[in-house]
Design an enzyme around this catalytic site. Sequence first.
Site, PDB file in Angstrom:
ATOM      1  CB  VAL A   1      -0.847  -9.071  -5.221  1.00  0.00           C
ATOM      2  CG1 VAL A   1      -2.331  -8.724  -5.067  1.00  0.00           C
ATOM      3  CG2 VAL A   1       0.006  -8.085  -4.432  1.00  0.00           C
TER       4      VAL A   1
ATOM      5  CB  ILE B   1      -6.373   0.677   4.752  1.00  0.00           C
ATOM      6  CG1 ILE B   1      -5.111   0.347   5.533  1.00  0.00           C
ATOM      7  CG2 ILE B   1      -7.236   1.665   5.499  1.00  0.00           C
ATOM      8  CD1 ILE B   1      -4.196   1.532   5.724  1.00  0.00           C
TER       9      ILE B   1
ATOM     10  N   GLY C   1      12.689  -7.895   3.992  1.00  0.00           N
ATOM     11  CA  GLY C   1      11.832  -8.007   2.815  1.00  0.00           C
ATOM     12  C   GLY C   1      10.820  -6.876   2.687  1.00  0.00           C
TER      13      GLY C   1
ATOM     14  CG  ASP D   1       4.488   3.099  -2.947  1.00  0.00           C
ATOM     15  OD1 ASP D   1       4.055   2.265  -3.761  1.00  0.00           O
ATOM     16  OD2 ASP D   1       4.035   3.235  -1.799  1.00  0.00           O
TER      17      ASP D   1
ATOM     18  CE  LYS E   1       0.728   2.685  -2.043  1.00  0.00           C
ATOM     19  NZ  LYS E   1       1.576   2.185  -0.947  1.00  0.00           N
TER      20      LYS E   1
END
Lengths: 408, 408
Positions: free
Chosen positions: B12, B131, B182, B196, B200
């Site tokens: 990132v 998003i 990946g 995960d 969120k």
Amino acid sequence: MSKIAVLGYGVVGSGTVELFYKNKDKIIKKSGRDLDIGYILDIRDFPDSPYADKFTKNINDILEDDDVKIVAEVMGGVGDAYEYTKKCLEKGKSVVTSNKELVAKKGAELLKLAKAHDCNFLFEASTGGAIPIIRPLHQCLAGNDITGIEGILNGTTNFILTKMINEQMSFEDALSMAQKLGYAEKDPTADVEGHDACRKICILSSLAFGKHVYPDWVHCEGITKLTLEDACYAESWGGAIKLIGSVKRTEDGKILPMVRPAFVCYGNQLSHISDVFNGVMVYGDAVEEVMFYGRGAGKLPTASAIVGDIVDAAKMNGTSVSQVWEDSPDSSFIADYKDDVVSVYVRVRGVTGEKISSAFGTVEYLSREGQPDDELAFISPAMKERDFDAKLDSLGGQVLGKIRLLDM
Amino acid sequence: MSKIAVLGYGVVGSGTVELFYKNKDKIIKKSGRDLDIGYILDIRDFPDSPYADKFTKNINDILEDDDVKIVAEVMGGVGDAYEYTKKCLEKGKSVVTSNKELVAKKGAELLKLAKAHDCNFLFEASTGGAIPIIRPLHQCLAGNDITGIEGILNGTTNFILTKMINEQMSFEDALSMAQKLGYAEKDPTADVEGHDACRKICILSSLAFGKHVYPDWVHCEGITKLTLEDACYAESWGGAIKLIGSVKRTEDGKILPMVRPAFVCYGNQLSHISDVFNGVMVYGDAVEEVMFYGRGAGKLPTASAIVGDIVDAAKMNGTSVSQVWEDSPDSSFIADYKDDVVSVYVRVRGVTGEKISSAFGTVEYLSREGQPDDELAFISPAMKERDFDAKLDSLGGQVLGKIRLLDM
């Protein structure tokens, strides 16, 4: 305390007032500022309204009250709405609007005026009703080079198309049902001829590419020529017919905004958007694709966008956000749609397969239940629309349907 | 000129630097402020990088440079990332982050710290990758009373489920393919067990309802128990299995956040979201429903959200936006999922129809190709999960599958 003035007490205006008072505590907390509705402007009388004491017929009451910091213009049209918006901005009052015609025709001028007077002209409600699209496009995607946008921007036509596809209704019957349900006006021209979608794609194009795109410059086709047969062929092809407003950057650095019905394959999220819902897909170099979906119209959905802009205007108090585009002296940056490369669905009567092959080469034939012997439907290879038209003319016979495939 | 510091030069971080320089002119224009990347913090050496002169291993270089106004924390984890973020905010430097663990575990504290020091802590990139969801939820929908959120929040699991549904792959084969491409880590636990997605939904719940929801308080089930057979039954029922993170307000005024696989009917837009894409549906009293769709992860998509926040932080220079939630001393505002009313898909072996009827009353049976004689699958009537569990226990036989229906 800052006062809000609401110009127009129609569907959206009354929805804005209703929503503001329903969620007032939350709204004040989020805007970080004490707010109340000070005025409602309407030429009609509402003596029995709980807000009767707020009504005025005189715009000067609003213009001359320095406590009015934010004005919600929800009258529609470009007559008084335009004049009043200008005067408010000149007084340094931020204006938020749901008026797509005003933004599409006068956006560049009004944004410039807002900047000059350190206030804001916000219009989240003008495009996509409840759907957050203007602010996300401008703010959240600020790091992107936007390459294109395509969307279902009109709920009325999407309702009609959904009924044609799912319930095998004719265009006329579906329109009549939309009118009965209040989704379509008595005079449905603005919706079914694509003018409403055209104004919205003008706003999105201007915002994404930084230059005002005027509605007159946009090639626009509506849905009045669509038939149930076309919808059946689309399904057999693996998609649905949708009225698409789109814009994309072309290879020569121009942009091509356009409104037209299109075959949208099931792999594209837009094909699954039904009834009065809208959806806008945005393509950018970093995000690849993002889509925004929701109710494109209606009293409270549109009021939601108006109130969101009111909160933003309150937070921005006295500063102008950089949401601007330049005016365009001419349309030289708009590409000619005839130069765009497209595949096209064609339905013909009285044309042989040999003729089609000799004109178009190899094509993909489609079939439908009850297909007459003298009818053929096919998908053309991709070519410039100008070339496609010439080949189609050379076919002879009767062209019963011709719908572009959505290409992005 | 304001300097930006990038903490961490992984996927990132390098994407953020790449995107910033690719679209630098546009970014500076939109932020209305001259910006450049001043530092990149990483413990590794990058001597051949075109940005070699910007690298540092010492956070103090960044903390002590008053020209650094904005810091992009893209290191991950809650060790150094947490310490550095705190120190930057204490110095009045705005921090933007993609670190969902940091926001889910320390969000309330860091938001408070930012407010106290007149800077911003922004985290659009922490949820939903590319998003736009954090800013639209907070700003554009500010006029709404949010009643619930449901989303596909993890791309890896959605890819696996898509392969199971569309290509009849087993969970194990689909996971292995995701790893090869990946999309999944060597240790896929955080994804496939729902951790995960849990982080969120904690962030979205905290933002929508104003109180910090900690991951430990959220009932979380992953997709490891799902079988190809379950996917087939879902299809015959008219929907798809998706890993859903959701939160809703319950009748007693609490909220119920949760992560679990669910049957999602084709009428719900979320059912059509495939591969690594994410989608978040938001329900509010004015908008009814709006959905945001796009790539939930990846180098440039996530960088897009980081850069969008950088632009926003630059525009807000020195003012703190009201994007805050309170810390929560305990979980008393979290509802017990066992009290939630649900319909459940059940697959059993060695249980008779009579037993099912006597436990559940009338149920909807499902069928699949190759269904063994001793297997039954059905949808239970809606009831509290606690009651459902008791009835299921009373069935005897072997329970092969049990998946809730998505109810909103």
